[in-house]
Design an enzyme around this catalytic site. Structure first.
Site, PDB file in Angstrom:
ATOM      1  N   THR A 148      46.066  44.928  39.830  1.00 50.88           N
ATOM      2  CA  THR A 148      44.988  45.252  37.979  1.00 50.88           C
ATOM      3  C   THR A 148      43.949  46.480  39.111  1.00 50.88           C
ATOM      4  O   THR A 148      43.927  47.290  38.785  1.00 50.88           O
ATOM      5  CB  THR A 148      44.970  44.267  37.105  1.00 50.88           C
ATOM      6  N   LYS A 165      39.771  32.727  37.400  1.00 50.54           N
ATOM      7  CA  LYS A 165      39.601  33.848  38.407  1.00 50.54           C
ATOM      8  C   LYS A 165      40.349  32.878  40.096  1.00 50.54           C
ATOM      9  O   LYS A 165      40.161  31.900  40.482  1.00 50.54           O
ATOM     10  CB  LYS A 165      38.157  34.162  38.841  1.00 50.54           C
ATOM     11  N   GLU A 218      33.422  37.616  44.002  1.00 48.09           N
ATOM     12  CA  GLU A 218      33.900  37.624  42.618  1.00 48.09           C
ATOM     13  C   GLU A 218      32.714  37.506  41.541  1.00 48.09           C
ATOM     14  O   GLU A 218      32.050  38.628  40.621  1.00 48.09           O
ATOM     15  CB  GLU A 218      34.884  37.862  41.907  1.00 48.09           C
ATOM     16  N   THR A 251      38.755  42.625  42.719  1.00 51.94           N
ATOM     17  CA  THR A 251      39.636  42.603  43.592  1.00 51.94           C
ATOM     18  C   THR A 251      41.393  42.039  43.105  1.00 51.94           C
ATOM     19  O   THR A 251      41.439  41.192  42.238  1.00 51.94           O
ATOM     20  CB  THR A 251      39.466  41.816  44.853  1.00 51.94           C
ATOM     21  N   GLY A 252      42.964  42.614  43.417  1.00 48.35           N
ATOM     22  CA  GLY A 252      43.492  42.199  42.463  1.00 48.35           C
ATOM     23  C   GLY A 252      44.919  42.696  42.062  1.00 48.35           C
ATOM     24  O   GLY A 252      43.921  44.418  42.848  1.00 48.35           O
ATOM     25  N   GLY A 308      39.659  42.064  37.566  1.00 45.76           N
ATOM     26  CA  GLY A 308      41.108  41.640  36.771  1.00 45.76           C
ATOM     27  C   GLY A 308      40.736  39.861  36.236  1.00 45.76           C
ATOM     28  O   GLY A 308      39.766  39.206  36.766  1.00 45.76           O
ATOM     29  N   ALA A 309      41.669  38.981  36.083  1.00 49.71           N
ATOM     30  CA  ALA A 309      41.427  37.406  35.827  1.00 49.71           C
ATOM     31  C   ALA A 309      42.827  36.736  36.302  1.00 49.71           C
ATOM     32  O   ALA A 309      44.011  37.134  35.513  1.00 49.71           O
ATOM     33  CB  ALA A 309      40.657  36.861  34.693  1.00 49.71           C
ATOM     34  N   ASP A 310      42.865  35.715  35.946  1.00 51.38           N
ATOM     35  CA  ASP A 310      44.252  34.674  35.870  1.00 51.38           C
ATOM     36  C   ASP A 310      44.221  34.441  34.524  1.00 51.38           C
ATOM     37  O   ASP A 310      45.670  34.362  34.426  1.00 51.38           O
ATOM     38  CB  ASP A 310      44.505  34.371  37.240  1.00 51.38           C
ATOM     39  N   LYS A 357      47.846  37.346  30.662  1.00 52.73           N
ATOM     40  CA  LYS A 357      46.951  36.760  30.870  1.00 52.73           C
ATOM     41  C   LYS A 357      46.165  35.859  29.892  1.00 52.73           C
ATOM     42  O   LYS A 357      44.955  34.845  29.724  1.00 52.73           O
ATOM     43  CB  LYS A 357      45.559  37.398  31.841  1.00 52.73           C
TER      44      LYS A 357
END
Ligand code: 5RP
Length: 221
Positions: free
Chosen positions: A33, A98, A107, A30-31, A86-88, A125
């Protein structure tokens, strides 16, 4: 030419397509990207070979369905070959923070049920130490205040995410000011607080492959 952050996300999403070829059932994160990835998938030749996807959020489910990919339940599919998300934040050791989009629980479940976790990020990131980005902790609403006090004892400053209820009917505390030097230990400690559904540290099960969009190239590690 310098690419914007959004262009870097699209660049890395493009590189991730190669990991989805010949995979009948894909796991999808999700997100923004991942949104690029699904948009790119819509125009791919091999889309017709995809039997279905397991989705980590209502938003991703709607997007996948809109491009004609059937969405399946993890209970039906069993373990998956590949999960892309994705990831933060992500470290050189492939530990991730995340949950900025609030989908961390699903996730983590789908990532955990997948043989290969492919993390796709733009270069902003990449960090050496997790925690500059506020750490999302999904909590049962009735446990919010108790969990917040426990997080303060760990040195964090939890802030309730305003006007947000997760796909699981839960709330999210975004924990500021944590310098997460041992992400595995921190993940276990926060997991053990009663009332926590999921902590957004993906350290015990990190990524297997990280793709980083840098503009001039996409780095893989
Ligand atoms: C959602 C997530 C996302 O993967 C993370 O927030 C990164 O999002 P984006 O691709 O929009 O930068 O964990 O819960």
């Amino acid at each position: 030419m310098t690419l914007t952050q959004d262009e870097l996300k699209k660049q890395v999403a493009q590189a991730a397509l190669g990991y989805l070829k010949n995979v009948p059932i894909i796991g999808m994160g999700t997100g923004s990207t991942v949104t690029h990835l699904i948009n790119l998938l819509a125009d791919c030749d091999f889309k017709r070979d995809i039997e279905g996807a397991v989705s980590s959020s209502i938003k991703t489910t709607e997007h996948l369905k809109s491009i004609g990919i059937p969405v399946l339940e993890l209970n039906q599919t069993g373990s998956l070959e590949v999960y892309v998300d994705g990831a933060d934040e992500v470290t050189p050791h492939k530990k991730m923070l995340k949950g900025g989009g609030g989908a961390l629980t699903r996730e983590k479940i789908i990532g955990g049920a997948s043989k290969t976790f492919v993390c796709i990020v733009d270069s902003s990131k990449c960090v050496d130490v997790l925690g500059k980005y506020p750490l999302p902790v999904e909590v049962l609403p009735l446990a919010r205040s108790f969990v917040a006090r426990e997080l303060v004892k760990l040195g964090g400053q939890p802030v309730l995410r305003e006007n947000f209820i997760s796909d699981n009917g839960c709330e999210i505390l975004d924990v500021h000011n944590l310098n997460i030097l041992d992400p595995v230990a921190m993940e276990q400690t926060i997991n053990n607080i009663p009332g926590v559904l999921t902590v957004g540290l993906f350290a015990m099960r990190g990524a297997d492959i990280v793709l980083v969009g840098k503009g001039s190239e996409v780095i893989t590690y």
